[in-house]
Design an enzyme around this catalytic site. Sequence first.
Site, PDB file in Angstrom:
ATOM      1  N   HIS A 157      -9.730   2.701   8.523  1.00 29.17           N
ATOM      2  CA  HIS A 157     -10.847   2.560   7.572  1.00 29.17           C
ATOM      3  C   HIS A 157     -11.343   1.123   7.513  1.00 29.17           C
ATOM      4  O   HIS A 157     -10.575   0.175   7.712  1.00 29.17           O
ATOM      5  CB  HIS A 157     -10.484   3.084   6.182  1.00 29.17           C
ATOM      6  CG  HIS A 157      -9.378   2.350   5.485  1.00 29.17           C
ATOM      7  ND1 HIS A 157      -9.600   1.300   4.629  1.00 29.17           N
ATOM      8  CD2 HIS A 157      -8.031   2.537   5.504  1.00 29.17           C
ATOM      9  CE1 HIS A 157      -8.441   0.866   4.145  1.00 29.17           C
ATOM     10  NE2 HIS A 157      -7.476   1.595   4.664  1.00 29.17           N
ATOM     11  N   ASP A 159     -13.173  -0.153   4.777  1.00 28.44           N
ATOM     12  CA  ASP A 159     -13.288  -0.731   3.431  1.00 28.44           C
ATOM     13  C   ASP A 159     -11.981  -1.393   3.018  1.00 28.44           C
ATOM     14  O   ASP A 159     -10.918  -1.123   3.594  1.00 28.44           O
ATOM     15  CB  ASP A 159     -13.674   0.353   2.409  1.00 28.44           C
ATOM     16  CG  ASP A 159     -12.632   1.465   2.323  1.00 28.44           C
ATOM     17  OD1 ASP A 159     -12.165   1.911   3.388  1.00 28.44           O
ATOM     18  OD2 ASP A 159     -12.266   1.869   1.211  1.00 28.44           O
ATOM     19  N   ASP A 190      -4.743  -3.860   6.139  1.00 26.27           N
ATOM     20  CA  ASP A 190      -5.169  -2.589   5.516  1.00 26.27           C
ATOM     21  C   ASP A 190      -6.679  -2.561   5.424  1.00 26.27           C
ATOM     22  O   ASP A 190      -7.239  -2.897   4.393  1.00 26.27           O
ATOM     23  CB  ASP A 190      -4.501  -2.502   4.137  1.00 26.27           C
ATOM     24  CG  ASP A 190      -4.843  -1.237   3.380  1.00 26.27           C
ATOM     25  OD1 ASP A 190      -5.445  -0.337   3.962  1.00 26.27           O
ATOM     26  OD2 ASP A 190      -4.505  -1.151   2.182  1.00 26.27           O
ATOM     27  N   GLU A 224     -11.846   4.687   1.993  1.00 24.56           N
ATOM     28  CA  GLU A 224     -10.453   5.146   1.861  1.00 24.56           C
ATOM     29  C   GLU A 224      -9.835   4.650   0.557  1.00 24.56           C
ATOM     30  O   GLU A 224      -9.088   5.365  -0.102  1.00 24.56           O
ATOM     31  CB  GLU A 224      -9.630   4.638   3.058  1.00 24.56           C
ATOM     32  CG  GLU A 224      -8.228   5.235   3.150  1.00 24.56           C
ATOM     33  CD  GLU A 224      -7.179   4.489   2.342  1.00 24.56           C
ATOM     34  OE1 GLU A 224      -6.095   5.046   2.115  1.00 24.56           O
ATOM     35  OE2 GLU A 224      -7.441   3.344   1.902  1.00 24.56           O
ATOM     36  N   GLU A 225     -10.174   3.422   0.183  1.00 27.23           N
ATOM     37  CA  GLU A 225      -9.540   2.827  -0.996  1.00 27.23           C
ATOM     38  C   GLU A 225     -10.039   3.467  -2.296  1.00 27.23           C
ATOM     39  O   GLU A 225      -9.541   3.163  -3.365  1.00 27.23           O
ATOM     40  CB  GLU A 225      -9.772   1.302  -1.040  1.00 27.23           C
ATOM     41  CG  GLU A 225      -9.187   0.546   0.153  1.00 27.23           C
ATOM     42  CD  GLU A 225      -7.658   0.518   0.181  1.00 27.23           C
ATOM     43  OE1 GLU A 225      -7.031   1.057  -0.739  1.00 27.23           O
ATOM     44  OE2 GLU A 225      -7.104  -0.036   1.144  1.00 27.23           O
ATOM     45  N   ASP A 251      -2.885   8.042  11.693  1.00 24.52           N
ATOM     46  CA  ASP A 251      -3.553   7.150  10.736  1.00 24.52           C
ATOM     47  C   ASP A 251      -2.603   6.004  10.394  1.00 24.52           C
ATOM     48  O   ASP A 251      -1.445   5.974  10.840  1.00 24.52           O
ATOM     49  CB  ASP A 251      -3.906   7.975   9.477  1.00 24.52           C
ATOM     50  CG  ASP A 251      -4.951   7.301   8.583  1.00 24.52           C
ATOM     51  OD1 ASP A 251      -5.374   6.175   8.875  1.00 24.52           O
ATOM     52  OD2 ASP A 251      -5.347   7.929   7.578  1.00 24.52           O
ATOM     53  N   HIS A 498      -2.766  -5.252  -0.477  1.00 25.86           N
ATOM     54  CA  HIS A 498      -3.474  -5.330  -1.766  1.00 25.86           C
ATOM     55  C   HIS A 498      -3.064  -6.595  -2.530  1.00 25.86           C
ATOM     56  O   HIS A 498      -3.406  -6.743  -3.699  1.00 25.86           O
ATOM     57  CB  HIS A 498      -3.211  -4.105  -2.652  1.00 25.86           C
ATOM     58  CG  HIS A 498      -3.732  -2.827  -2.068  1.00 25.86           C
ATOM     59  ND1 HIS A 498      -3.871  -1.669  -2.796  1.00 25.86           N
ATOM     60  CD2 HIS A 498      -4.166  -2.509  -0.819  1.00 25.86           C
ATOM     61  CE1 HIS A 498      -4.356  -0.705  -2.035  1.00 25.86           C
ATOM     62  NE2 HIS A 498      -4.529  -1.196  -0.815  1.00 25.86           N
TER      63      HIS A 498
HETATM   64  C1  LIG Z   1      12.476   1.292   2.966  1.00 26.66           C
HETATM   65  C2  LIG Z   1      11.199   1.138   3.709  1.00 26.66           C
HETATM   66  C3  LIG Z   1      10.251   0.130   3.097  1.00 26.66           C
HETATM   67  C4  LIG Z   1       8.842   0.390   3.518  1.00 26.66           C
HETATM   68  C5  LIG Z   1       8.025  -0.816   3.360  1.00 26.66           C
HETATM   69  C6  LIG Z   1       6.646  -0.556   3.733  1.00 26.66           C
HETATM   70  C7  LIG Z   1       6.070  -1.762   4.355  1.00 26.66           C
HETATM   71  C8  LIG Z   1       4.676  -1.548   4.790  1.00 26.66           C
HETATM   72  C9  LIG Z   1       4.579  -0.538   5.863  1.00 26.66           C
HETATM   73  C10 LIG Z   1       3.544   0.175   6.067  1.00 26.66           C
HETATM   74  C11 LIG Z   1       2.276  -0.028   5.373  1.00 26.66           C
HETATM   75  C12 LIG Z   1       1.901   1.015   4.436  1.00 26.66           C
HETATM   76  C13 LIG Z   1       0.409   1.034   4.368  1.00 26.66           C
HETATM   77  C14 LIG Z   1      -0.046   2.052   3.492  1.00 26.66           C
HETATM   78  C15 LIG Z   1      -1.537   2.223   3.618  1.00 26.66           C
HETATM   79  C16 LIG Z   1      -2.122   2.202   2.294  1.00 26.66           C
HETATM   80  C17 LIG Z   1      -3.599   2.476   2.264  1.00 26.66           C
HETATM   81  C18 LIG Z   1      -4.005   2.466   0.813  1.00 26.66           C
HETATM   82  O1  LIG Z   1      -3.843   1.461   0.171  1.00 26.66           O
HETATM   83  N1  LIG Z   1      -4.488   3.579   0.279  1.00 26.66           N
HETATM   84  C19 LIG Z   1      -4.787   3.715  -1.133  1.00 26.66           C
HETATM   85  C20 LIG Z   1      -5.477   5.061  -1.375  1.00 26.66           C
HETATM   86  C21 LIG Z   1      -5.610   5.315  -2.860  1.00 26.66           C
HETATM   87  C22 LIG Z   1      -4.681   6.103  -3.488  1.00 26.66           C
HETATM   88  C23 LIG Z   1      -4.756   6.294  -4.864  1.00 26.66           C
HETATM   89  C24 LIG Z   1      -5.763   5.677  -5.585  1.00 26.66           C
HETATM   90  O2  LIG Z   1      -5.825   5.848  -6.927  1.00 26.66           O
HETATM   91  C25 LIG Z   1      -6.718   4.888  -4.952  1.00 26.66           C
HETATM   92  C26 LIG Z   1      -6.624   4.707  -3.559  1.00 26.66           C
HETATM   93  C27 LIG Z   1      -3.488   3.661  -1.925  1.00 26.66           C
HETATM   94  O3  LIG Z   1      -3.456   2.963  -2.956  1.00 26.66           O
HETATM   95  O4  LIG Z   1      -2.502   4.310  -1.539  1.00 26.66           O
END
Ligand SMILES: CCCCCCCC/C=C\CCCCCCCC(=O)N[C@@H](Cc1ccc(O)cc1)C(=O)O
Length: 536
Positions: A157, A159, A190, A224-225, A251, A498
């Site tokens: 994404h 955004d 992200d 996406e956000e 993804d 974030h």
């Molecule tokens: C023990 C294992 C530890 C794991 C540590 C993780 C490290 C980082 C690894 C991967 C990255 C994770 C990336 C996630 C993508 C997130 C995308 C995102 O921010 N999406 C929003 C969508 C959303 C959801 C709910 C809402 O109210 C608004 C937007 C999000 O916040 O999830």
Amino acid sequence: MNVLEWPSQSPDLNPIENLWKDLKTAVHKRSPSNLTELELFCKEEWAKMSVSRCANLVESYPKRFAAVIAAKGGSTKYYFMLYEYLCTLDFSVFYFLKIMIIRVMYHFAFTSQLSVTSFPTVFSSSKVKHELVANYSHLFWVQGSRPELQPYMLLAHTDVVPASEDDAWEVPPFSGDEKDGFIYGRGTMDDKGSVMGILAALEYILMKGYTPQRGFYIGLGHDEEVHGLNGAVNIVRLLKERGVKLLFVLDEGSAILDGILKGLDGPAALIATSEKGATVLKLSVSMPPSHASMPPRETTIGILAAAVKRLEENPMKRLFGLGPEGGMFEHLAHKFRFPLNFVMSNLWLFAPLIARIMERNETTNAFVRTTTAVTMFNAGVKENVIASYAEAFVNMRIHSAQTLKEVHSVQRWSTVGDPRVKIEVVYGFDPLPISPYDETSFGFQIIKKTVLDMFPSMIVAPGMCIANTDSRHFKDLSSSIYRFTPAIYKPGDAQRFHGINERTSRENYEGMVQFFFRLFQNCDIKKLPDVSLDHN
Ligand SMILES: CCCCCCCC/C=C\CCCCCCCC(=O)N[C@@H](Cc1ccc(O)cc1)C(=O)O
């Protein structure tokens, strides 16, 4: 009155953009000091707009139109003049507007000029069909030479969440500056890194003259956000209308973790086979306003603050081991040092103990339970008036072993526990199904093979996405949805999502391009790799 059709997304073509600029200049000169003045000045200045100014703008349309055609739909000087001008303003009262404009600009730069000029082969190849969806999202179809093969899809994404320079970034969050081998900026992790990685890999593979056998889609969402309701949802709608079924979807959502899982020898590539559910609750308290000199015993703010405190002090129950995270740790067990290897291999016995250790750290706690985050709190209009209304928003990520319904009832009946606090559900969805990861699962095995091609001694295991991604909208198009970015994250990196100082290393960015470049080719292999021969 005749309603005119106007171009959908081009600030260069919409005369209204110039009028907005005139309005901002005029209001800015009068330096409004509060919202009431701002509204008043806006109305007054708007009323002063002359008919001749509007007529001139409409007359300049053919010139703008020619410039946009010359830029092949990209930005023209008209747009950048407008943006540069806006950057010179002191935005104290325009703070939110500024964030919005910077986001749109960032977006616009990508969606038009940058993409066409940076990826000329992608945009001119007869093998690639590109279309805009909901004005700002991109859908690419890369045609394969064997139409009988089922296509797959890559998602990312464009955004980003807001970023403020006031938050002590080491470099300005929208500069994209490079420092000590890292590219800094909002979106580098992200998820603009993936956007650029996928497109760069496609550019190179096309330049090399490689024709993929298996066709594939690339979907780049623009919202996406904020749940992907325009971007991803409309891409899915289009694909459904066209009768598309996808072999697998890949993804963002997990990565290669190095040093983040304590006790694990070496980095581990965790390909998330599921993601948590989510819900946002709005809690609010109302009462008549009154004079601050005669306060009631309890105020809206006090009542709500107490409810919020109860939520924070009573986390949801531990569920570690009952969802896909159990499989992830069992898969990794033999790579942990003694005695953790023994403990992890026997989760049936030790899960409660491990859960207590994992919950001490905010990242690993996310694997243990449904998390509760109070993200917004609004109340009060004047310091000598008892607030008549207070509201708080609570963002929860639902563990796979729990349902949305269960979470709502626990919060309603036990934790908030005060009938004066009104609870409204803003939105919610259940945890996502678990995608297959056995030896016959093409998507999982091809992603794994691609990781091993790049890092032959890497541990690869099924993982769990603790946040949410656009891929959740694709569950009717494929039962094989994976979340994985081939970037290596070290301790401290999870907080950059974030947060401040979001960055990607040069190596990670190069790795990303290499990964997708190899993935395109690996998806053409005839036979799945023999899993018994790999390094895990
Ligand atoms: C023990 C294992 C530890 C794991 C540590 C993780 C490290 C980082 C690894 C991967 C990255 C994770 C990336 C996630 C993508 C997130 C995308 C995102 O921010 N999406 C929003 C969508 C959303 C959801 C709910 C809402 O109210 C608004 C937007 C999000 O916040 O999830």
